[in-house]
Design an enzyme around this catalytic site. Structure first.
Site, PDB file in Angstrom:
ATOM      1  N   HIS A   5       0.862  -1.178   0.000  1.00  0.00           N
ATOM      2  CA  HIS A   5       0.000   0.000   0.000  1.00  0.00           C
ATOM      3  C   HIS A   5       0.895   1.223   0.000  1.00  0.00           C
ATOM      4  CE1 HIS A   5      -4.173   1.430   0.507  1.00  0.00           C
ATOM      5  NE2 HIS A   5      -3.618   2.500   1.055  1.00  0.00           N
ATOM      6  N   ASP A  35     -13.570   3.150   7.985  1.00  0.00           N
ATOM      7  CA  ASP A  35     -12.570   3.894   7.201  1.00  0.00           C
ATOM      8  C   ASP A  35     -13.213   4.470   5.945  1.00  0.00           C
ATOM      9  OD1 ASP A  35      -9.898   4.841   6.413  1.00  0.00           O
ATOM     10  OD2 ASP A  35     -10.177   3.413   4.783  1.00  0.00           O
ATOM     11  N   ARG A  69     -12.669  12.976   5.559  1.00  0.00           N
ATOM     12  CA  ARG A  69     -11.367  13.662   5.609  1.00  0.00           C
ATOM     13  C   ARG A  69     -11.118  14.437   4.323  1.00  0.00           C
ATOM     14  NH1 ARG A  69      -7.626   8.942   5.959  1.00  0.00           N
ATOM     15  NH2 ARG A  69      -5.930  10.452   5.885  1.00  0.00           N
ATOM     16  N   SER A  71      -6.043   4.598   8.710  1.00  0.00           N
ATOM     17  CA  SER A  71      -6.800   4.343   7.477  1.00  0.00           C
ATOM     18  C   SER A  71      -6.136   3.231   6.670  1.00  0.00           C
ATOM     19  CB  SER A  71      -6.858   5.642   6.658  1.00  0.00           C
ATOM     20  OG  SER A  71      -7.271   5.391   5.352  1.00  0.00           O
ATOM     21  N   LYS A  77      -7.565  -1.154   6.645  1.00  0.00           N
ATOM     22  CA  LYS A  77      -7.896  -1.918   5.422  1.00  0.00           C
ATOM     23  C   LYS A  77      -6.947  -3.098   5.250  1.00  0.00           C
ATOM     24  CE  LYS A  77      -7.705   1.715   2.593  1.00  0.00           C
ATOM     25  NZ  LYS A  77      -7.945   2.994   3.224  1.00  0.00           N
TER      26      LYS A  77
HETATM   27  N1  URA Z   1      -4.180   5.611   1.677  1.00  0.00           N
HETATM   28  C1  URA Z   1      -5.190   5.307   2.539  1.00  0.00           C
HETATM   29  O1  URA Z   1      -5.801   4.240   2.438  1.00  0.00           O
HETATM   30  N2  URA Z   1      -5.491   6.184   3.501  1.00  0.00           N
HETATM   31  C2  URA Z   1      -4.845   7.354   3.667  1.00  0.00           C
HETATM   32  O2  URA Z   1      -5.170   8.093   4.572  1.00  0.00           O
HETATM   33  C3  URA Z   1      -3.799   7.676   2.767  1.00  0.00           C
HETATM   34  C4  URA Z   1      -3.481   6.773   1.783  1.00  0.00           C
END
Ligand code: URA
Length: 362
Positions: free
Chosen positions: A92, A170, A177, A192, A196
């Site tokens: 990620h 989230d 946000r 966040s 996930k």
């Molecule tokens: N990727 C995400 O899933 N969340 C964030 O806050 C920033 C990047």
């Protein structure tokens, strides 16, 4: 024992005044917001208080756990290919400009024997989202059921899916946000990303933490702290996690915008593409393979021999995408010609991102 109840104004006031939220306050507010008992304006105020006041490591850990607990947690450890457990690994990015790396990276890792359950997001702030980019391909869908994800992991070696029932807290907070100027907050980014990733069923994780003008956190100390926070969260939750800090002062590659980033990714998979995109793809692939315990393969070979491209085509087709249809092109184009010869010495990633966003890429 009964779950204690609170009222949202007192939770907001705790953080507004610089206090630490208790575990019970965090569980209550996340559950209440997920189920519509805490109003948008109340969560907006709390997010701003968190943005300004920060969170302790204990608060971040509990906030992340509460977001994971707001939905399902996938477990793919029973899946087998050729009688062997899948090498489940994911990556990620914390969000960059021209950051299309997931698109060439997944097929490289698939071609090397990894299996990637990739819960992807949409654009956030000035950064593009992998789902928005892939949806430039006619017919592509990331709305996969759990069974489809399981089947794809076994048959293709990857699935790219909208988080859906994973960490629904989230999903709501992410969107909030985006419209309340609270994206660039270390605790909110860390929770966040990790909510996930902890919920999606990967057994190992590699994080690409961006630093520089086009990143959410601009300085190296901040980005390093973000990386360490997320690595600690992953390891504490049984998902071995490692992170790279990578430069986001200039856009990655030459293309910024959904369809043109897919086109650039196809160039990389065809063995070409910009050197920085190829280098970061291979660096992250090397980390993912090491994290998954896969050795004796060179990810660069998969770009040279076309096996990553074959994997990409099969993955996109499995998710309904038709790569034989030309990618969409912008309604208008303009060539800006330099009025004298020279070398482009710098390109501000944030300026490029804002231009792409105003043109509709967000
Ligand atoms: N990727 C995400 O899933 N969340 C964030 O806050 C920033 C990047």
């Amino acid at each position: 024992m009964d779950t204690p109840t609170f009222d949202a104004p007192s939770v907001i006031a705790t953080k507004r005044d610089g206090g630490a939220l208790s575990d019970a306050q965090i569980d209550w507010i996340i559950d209440g917001y997920t189920h519509g008992r805490v109003a948008e304006e109340q969560m907006s105020a709390l997010l701003m208080a968190i943005y300004l006041r920060g969170m302790t490591p204990a608060e971040i850990a509990r906030w992340t756990a509460a977001m994971v607990g707001s939905g399902q947690r996938f477990d793919f450890t029973d899946l087998r290919r050729d009688g062997k457990p899948l090498a489940l690994v994911d990556k990620h990015s914390t969000g960059g400009v021209g950051d299309k790396i997931t698109i060439p990276l997944l097929p490289v890792v698939m071609a090397c024997g990894g299996a990637v359950p990739q819960a992807s997001g949409r654009g956030l702030g000035h950064t593009g989202g992998t789902l928005d980019k892939l949806e430039a391909i006619r017919g592509f869908s990331a709305e996969l059921s759990k069974n489809q994800i399981r089947q794809q992991l076994c048959e293709q070696g990857a699935a790219i899916f909208a988080a859906g029932e994973l960490a629904p807290a989230d999903r709501k907070i992410y969107a909030l946000r985006d419209v309340t100027a609270t994206v660039g907050s270390l605790p909110l980014i860390a929770s966040s990303v990790m909510s996930k990733k902890l919920a999606e069923g990967a057994r190992a994780l590699v994080l690409d933490v961006k630093v520089g003008r086009g990143a959410f956190l601009k300085t190296e100390p901040e980005s390093r702290e973000l990386a360490q926070t997320m690595v600690d969260l992953g390891n504490a939750n049984g998902v071995p996690t490692r992170a790279l800090l990578t430069d986001m002062n200039r856009p990655l590659g030459y293309a910024v915008g959904n369809a043109i980033e897919v086109a650039e990714s196809l160039d990389v998979l065809a063995g070409g593409g910009p050197a920085d995109v190829v280098a970061l793809t291979l660096e992250l692939a090397t980390e993912m393979l090491a994290a998954a315990g896969i050795d004796g393969v060179d990810p660069a070979d998969t770009l040279r021999d076309g096996s990553a491209m074959d994997r990409f085509r099969a993955l996109i087709a499995a998710q309904g995408g038709d790569l034989s249809v030309a990618l969409p092109v912008g309604a208008a184009s303009e060539t800006v010609t330099a009025d004298r010869a020279g070398v482009l010495g710098d390109l501000d990633a944030m300026g490029v991102a804002m231009a792409a966003w105003r043109l509709g890429a967000g």
